[in-house]
Structure formats: C-alpha cells, structure tokens
Write an enzyme that holds these catalytic residues in place. Structure first.
Site, PDB file in Angstrom:
ATOM      1  N   GLY A   1     -40.886  -8.808  34.806  1.00  0.00           N
ATOM      2  CA  GLY A   1     -42.008  -7.994  35.269  1.00  0.00           C
ATOM      3  C   GLY A   1     -43.227  -8.179  34.383  1.00  0.00           C
ATOM      4  O   GLY A   1     -43.462  -9.235  33.789  1.00  0.00           O
ATOM      5  N   SER A   2     -44.013  -7.107  34.249  1.00  0.00           N
ATOM      6  CA  SER A   2     -45.353  -7.218  33.652  1.00  0.00           C
ATOM      7  C   SER A   2     -45.373  -7.551  32.167  1.00  0.00           C
ATOM      8  O   SER A   2     -46.419  -7.976  31.651  1.00  0.00           O
ATOM      9  CB  SER A   2     -46.143  -5.927  33.903  1.00  0.00           C
ATOM     10  OG  SER A   2     -46.445  -5.804  35.279  1.00  0.00           O
ATOM     11  N   THR A   3     -44.280  -7.350  31.439  1.00  0.00           N
ATOM     12  CA  THR A   3     -44.286  -7.792  30.039  1.00  0.00           C
ATOM     13  C   THR A   3     -44.503  -9.298  29.962  1.00  0.00           C
ATOM     14  O   THR A   3     -45.013  -9.816  28.969  1.00  0.00           O
ATOM     15  CB  THR A   3     -42.966  -7.435  29.323  1.00  0.00           C
ATOM     16  OG1 THR A   3     -41.866  -7.910  30.108  1.00  0.00           O
ATOM     17  CG2 THR A   3     -42.841  -5.941  29.095  1.00  0.00           C
ATOM     18  N   PHE A   4     -44.136 -10.004  31.045  1.00  0.00           N
ATOM     19  CA  PHE A   4     -44.265 -11.463  31.055  1.00  0.00           C
ATOM     20  C   PHE A   4     -45.721 -11.896  31.181  1.00  0.00           C
ATOM     21  O   PHE A   4     -46.034 -13.075  31.002  1.00  0.00           O
ATOM     22  CB  PHE A   4     -43.436 -12.054  32.202  1.00  0.00           C
ATOM     23  CG  PHE A   4     -43.138 -13.518  32.035  1.00  0.00           C
ATOM     24  CD1 PHE A   4     -42.169 -13.947  31.139  1.00  0.00           C
ATOM     25  CD2 PHE A   4     -43.838 -14.474  32.757  1.00  0.00           C
ATOM     26  CE1 PHE A   4     -41.894 -15.294  30.973  1.00  0.00           C
ATOM     27  CE2 PHE A   4     -43.577 -15.829  32.605  1.00  0.00           C
ATOM     28  CZ  PHE A   4     -42.609 -16.239  31.703  1.00  0.00           C
TER      29      PHE A   4
END
Length: 576
Positions: free
Chosen positions: A306-309
């Site tokens: 998800g958005s941590t990537f």
C-alpha cells in the site's frame, strides 16, 4: 595294469585337491588373522561393549546486553537394558510410578529383547535421581539437557525451538544449529557373554563438547516494549495479527521482531489459540495448524504494502530525474487509467499540490502520474537496487520472496497501481530493508539478528559479517527523502507519530486485502528517528483490524508509543 593306472591318477588328483584346499584354507586363515585382524577385533570387542550417548549442552543464546534468551536445563533420559533385568515386573512398576507413560507402553519396551530400549527423555532431574537411587537392575538413568526459554513466548517466532534430540526445528535454533549444537559424548561399559555389565571393569567416558554461544542484536527491553504495544493494539482492534520490526537502518541490526500472537517456547506443540474442531482434526491438519502458529509473518509471508511503498516510487522518480520538488499535480479525487477509474482515499480530491504535499497527503492520483512519468523500466531499476527482486538474506529460515509483474506484462493499469503499492506483494522484511536503504544515505544493508559467536572452549568472540552495497541510492536522493518523510509526520498523514522534542519521519498505509470488497484491510506505518540522522526505524502492520482501519489513525500511534519508550532508552537526546 589299467586299474592300477586309474587308481594312481585318482590318488594323484585327490592329493592335489587336498594340497590346494589346505593352501586355500591357510591363505584364508592368514587373511583373517592379518589383514582382517583389526576388523574382527573390533567386532569381538563390540560384543562385549555397550555405548550410551551423553548429549552436549547446547550453546546459550544472549541478547545484545547479555540477557539469556535460550538456556539449558538439566534433565535425564531413562532406558532399560534387557540382558541386565532381573525382575521385569519390578522394573515395570518403578517406571510406571515415576514416569508419565502408559503401563502398556512401558511393558512393551521392558519385555522387548534388545540391547537397549529408550523409555523416556527430558525427565526432570529430581525424578531421574530418585529412579537412579532405587538401583533397580536393568534401569539406566543418564544425564541429559533440555532447552529452556526463560521468557516463555517472548520473540518465539525469532528464536524458534529444539526437538527431543536437542536439534533446532525452526527459527534461529535451526539457522545456527551447527554453531549451537556441540558434539555429544558417550559412556562405554564392558559386559559378559550374556550382556551383563561387569562390575569390576570401570566405565570410560568421552566428555561432550558444549556448543558455542550466540549473541543477538535483539534487545530484551525493546522486544518487551514492542510486544506489549503489539498485543495492546491487537486486543483493542480485535485484529487477526500484529507484526512489528525495529531495526538500526544504518547497519541492519534488528532490535526487535514481533508477530503476535506468539507461542510458548517451552511448550511449542501446544496451540496458542482455541481452534474449533482441533480434537477431530487429522494428524496432518494438526501439524498444519502448528506450522502456521510457528510461522514468522514478517519474514515468511508477503503482502501488498500500500501507500508506504510510495517511499520507493518517490525515490525512483527522484533517481530517474522525472520529477522535482517544484512539480505540481492535480487530484480531482480519482484518475482514469484506460477503462479504470482509480480513486484517491480523499474522494473529493486534493486539488493542486506539489511533490512534497502529494507525499504528505498520500495522494494516489498524484503518484499514478509520478509512476507514469517515471516508467516501469526506471521503477524496476530502483526495485533491483533496493533488493526487492530477491530475498534479503536475513539469518532466519523460510524467507519469502516478492511476487512481481514481469516487466513485459506491465500495462498502464499495472503501472498505476504499482505506483501506490498495489497489484504486487513483498515481505515485510523486504520493505523495511528497502526503506532503510532509502533513508540511511543510500547503502543497501543486510538485515540480521546474529551478531557474535562465542567459542565454548576459548571464549573468543567472533563478529558475524553481512554484505553492504554502497551507493544503491544517491546520497542527495536519500537526504531529500528524509526531509520529505519528516514532513509527512510533522504536517501530513503521519502526525499521530509525533513526539515532542524528536524529529520523526515516516509514512502511513491502508491497503485492502484480496479479494477486494471484503472489508478486510492491513494498516501499517513506518517511522524513523531522528529524521535528519536515522538511528532507529520501526515498522508496524495491523492485519484485519475492526472498526477504524486507517494506518495514520491506528498504526502511527503504535510507533509513537514505542518510540516514546525506546528513544530515551537508546540515549537519543531530545532537541529544543
């Protein structure tokens, strides 16, 4: 005359046959007495010698501060030697009284005609001493060792455990088994032709060689803090599991690794949860349940980050020079990609925003545009440099590898979803290692838990070495990313990770699990401190939380709590 000649020939051939037979027998006797003398001497000796093994004490496992995480407990093994038994019923009665074994099982082994039958292992030393003092003919009690874990379930999925033979089964115990195991010793006794030990012949002993000790990068105090925080949020959010990794991003030393619910290392074959229908399961199904309990999610499983990537996507864009901090993007709340309408978490949109605010807002449409500008080839070049196509090399068994699209299969939709961390899977340890490379100045490190080996005899300490790849990411890109990620915590979606007096950087994520539409999410947060010179990094993921599931709301506060405890503990000073 004819008869005479015939008899002479017969006698002649008979004499030759006798001479040849005698020569053969003499040659065979000489071969047996000279060439095979050692072999038959050993065989004859073996008929009158008995050997019982003495297990070597396994090397201890210590945390980085000298706290013992895995130790040895003195126990006994009990066996019977059939040829020495004088009263079978007396032997059965004693063993049945002192050992937790069924009488039928004991009787079967006691009456079996064999050189030695093992009745029980890991018998409490007090019990073994009591049996030995009874001096019942035919019962042998030998000293033994059992692995003992002073902190029960703490770091269970990292440490692992050993089997009845004291050999490692999972975790560090199996990875470092050759170092920890040592060499077993033995007891030699001499018997008569009936197999009864001769009382006047002294037994000889070959002492066991203890295994070497292992010093870990784990910190007992930090492990406790992390476990407590993980258990707290798992209970509060009624989550399926909570995993956490705390690491030094400069060198890859792991201070804590948590995957709750954990299990009791001293009773590893006892399930840690009440599983419906467990008693009616087949042996194979029960074994599957145990393997799942022992499994370390942070290393052996993959997930959509998800958005941590977006940390990786932003790094790739800066490295390729396809975006700059002054670039602006427009978010109406969605982006049309081919026949797909891919929405932003803020359905009303973020409007116009620069690169910094796109990351602070965790804006999907902006990052789809960034991914489109950067291109799949540039993205994959950065993935390769960050180690996302191969295992990290962490010193734990069962490490999983990423599941990525083939470069040739990446179309506009795949490129768009990859840019904000969906449509592929990586392991938590792969992501944490990649993020460490981004923020530590650009050096790709190897995450590890083993630090030093202490020789059992000489007590010489040997440092374990791990590969480092210098310059995987440019130092300027790394400095920019540290600054951007500090903004995420200071002013953006990671604000619940703020701690007064500390500069914290980080990124949140809320990823929907497959199949879509089930309402199951993974909430996560990656944080590091101090933001300008990272000394510690922490990652938490909450699997299938109930109620509110946004990473910035429920995951960031977990790291805030952990950092509040461990930053002062690590001696990281506050800033005015």
């Amino acid at each position: 005359m004819k008869l005479y000649s015939y008899n002479r020939r017969k006698i002649y051939f008979t004499c030759i046959a006798i001479v040849m037979t005698a020569v053969f027998l003499m040659g065979r006797l000489a071969y047996l007495m000279v060439a095979k003398a050692d072999y038959y001497n050993r065989a004859a000796t073996g008929l009158h010698e008995r050997e019982r093994s003495i297990k070597a004490p396994r090397g201890r496992i210590y945390d980085r501060n000298g706290n013992i995480l895995a130790d040895n407990k003195a126990v006994c093994s009990v066996s019977v030697i059939h040829s020495q038994i004088e009263d079978e019923e007396a032997v059965i009665q004693v063993l049945n009284e002192y050992l937790d074994k069924g009488e039928s099982e004991i009787r079967k082994k006691v009456t079996k005609v064999s050189s030695r039958e093992l009745i029980a292992t890991n018998v409490a030393k007090e019990t073994g001493d009591q049996i030995r003092e009874l001096n019942v003919a035919g019962i042998k009690v030998d000293e033994d060792y059992k692995r003992y874990y002073p902190y029960g379930s703490l770091a269970s999925k990292v440490l692992g455990f050993t089997g009845a033979d004291n050999q490692g089964i999972v975790g560090l115990e199996v990875w470092y088994n050759e170092i920890l195991a040592g060499e077993d010793g033995s007891i030699h006794t001499v018997t008569d032709a009936k197999g009864i030990e001769l009382p006047n012949v002294k037994e000889t002993r070959v002492s066991p060689v203890p295994g070497d000790d292992l010093v870990l990068s784990l910190d007992l105090t930090i492990q406790k803090y992390a476990t407590q925080a993980a258990l707290s949020v798992m209970e509060e959010k009624q989550a399926k599991r909570v995993a956490m990794i705390i690491m030094n991003p400069q060198n890859g030393e792991i201070y804590a690794m948590v995957d709750v619910p954990e299990y009791d290392l001293n009773q590893p074959f006892q399930l840690n949860t009440d599983l419906a229908g467990y008693e009616s399961m087949t042996d194979g199904e029960k074994m599957d349940a145990l393997n799942n309990m022992w499994r370390n999610f942070t290393v052996s499983d993959t997930y959509e980050p998800g958005s941590t990537f977006k940390i990786v996507t932003a790094t790739a864009a800066l490295e390729a020079g396809t975006v700059s901090l002054s670039d602006t993007f427009y978010c109406p709340g969605y982006k049309i990609v081919e026949d797909r309408r891919i929405r932003c978490h803020k359905t009303t949109g973020h409007g116009s925003e620069d690169f910094r605010h796109a990351l602070m807002n965790s804006c999907n449409p902006a990052f789809m545009t960034i991914g489109e500008r950067t291109g799949a080839t540039n993205l994959y070049q950065t993935y390769q440099k960050l180690g996302l196509f191969q295992k990290t090399g962490i010193d734990l068994p069962g490490e999983a590898n990423s599941i990525m699209h083939k470069l040739s299969d990446i179309g506009p939709v795949e490129l768009a979803t990859m840019s904000f961390g969906q449509s592929f899977q990586i392991s938590p340890i792969q992501f944490v290692t990649a993020a460490a490379t981004v923020i530590n100045g650009g050096n790709k490190i190897t995450p590890h838990i083993g630090m030093k080996v202490v020789d059992a005899e000489s007590q010489v300490m040997t440092e374990l070495q791990y590969p480092v790849t210098q310059g995987a990411v440019g130092s300027e890109t790394s400095a920019t990313m540290r600054d951007l990620l500090e903004s995420v915590v200071a002013e953006g979606g990671g604000s619940k990770a703020q701690i007064k007096g500390y500069r914290i950087g980080g990124k949140t994520a809320t990823s929907e699990k497959y199949p879509r539409g089930t309402g199951k999410y993974i909430s996560s947060f990656l944080g590091f401190a101090p933001a300008n010179d990272p000394q510690v990094m922490a990652f938490v993921m909450i699997d299938e939380p109930t109620g509110v599931y946004y990473g910035g709301t429920i995951a960031a506060p977990v790291i805030q709590e952990v950092f509040s405890n461990i930053l002062p503990y690590l001696g990281i000073p506050k800033e005015e």
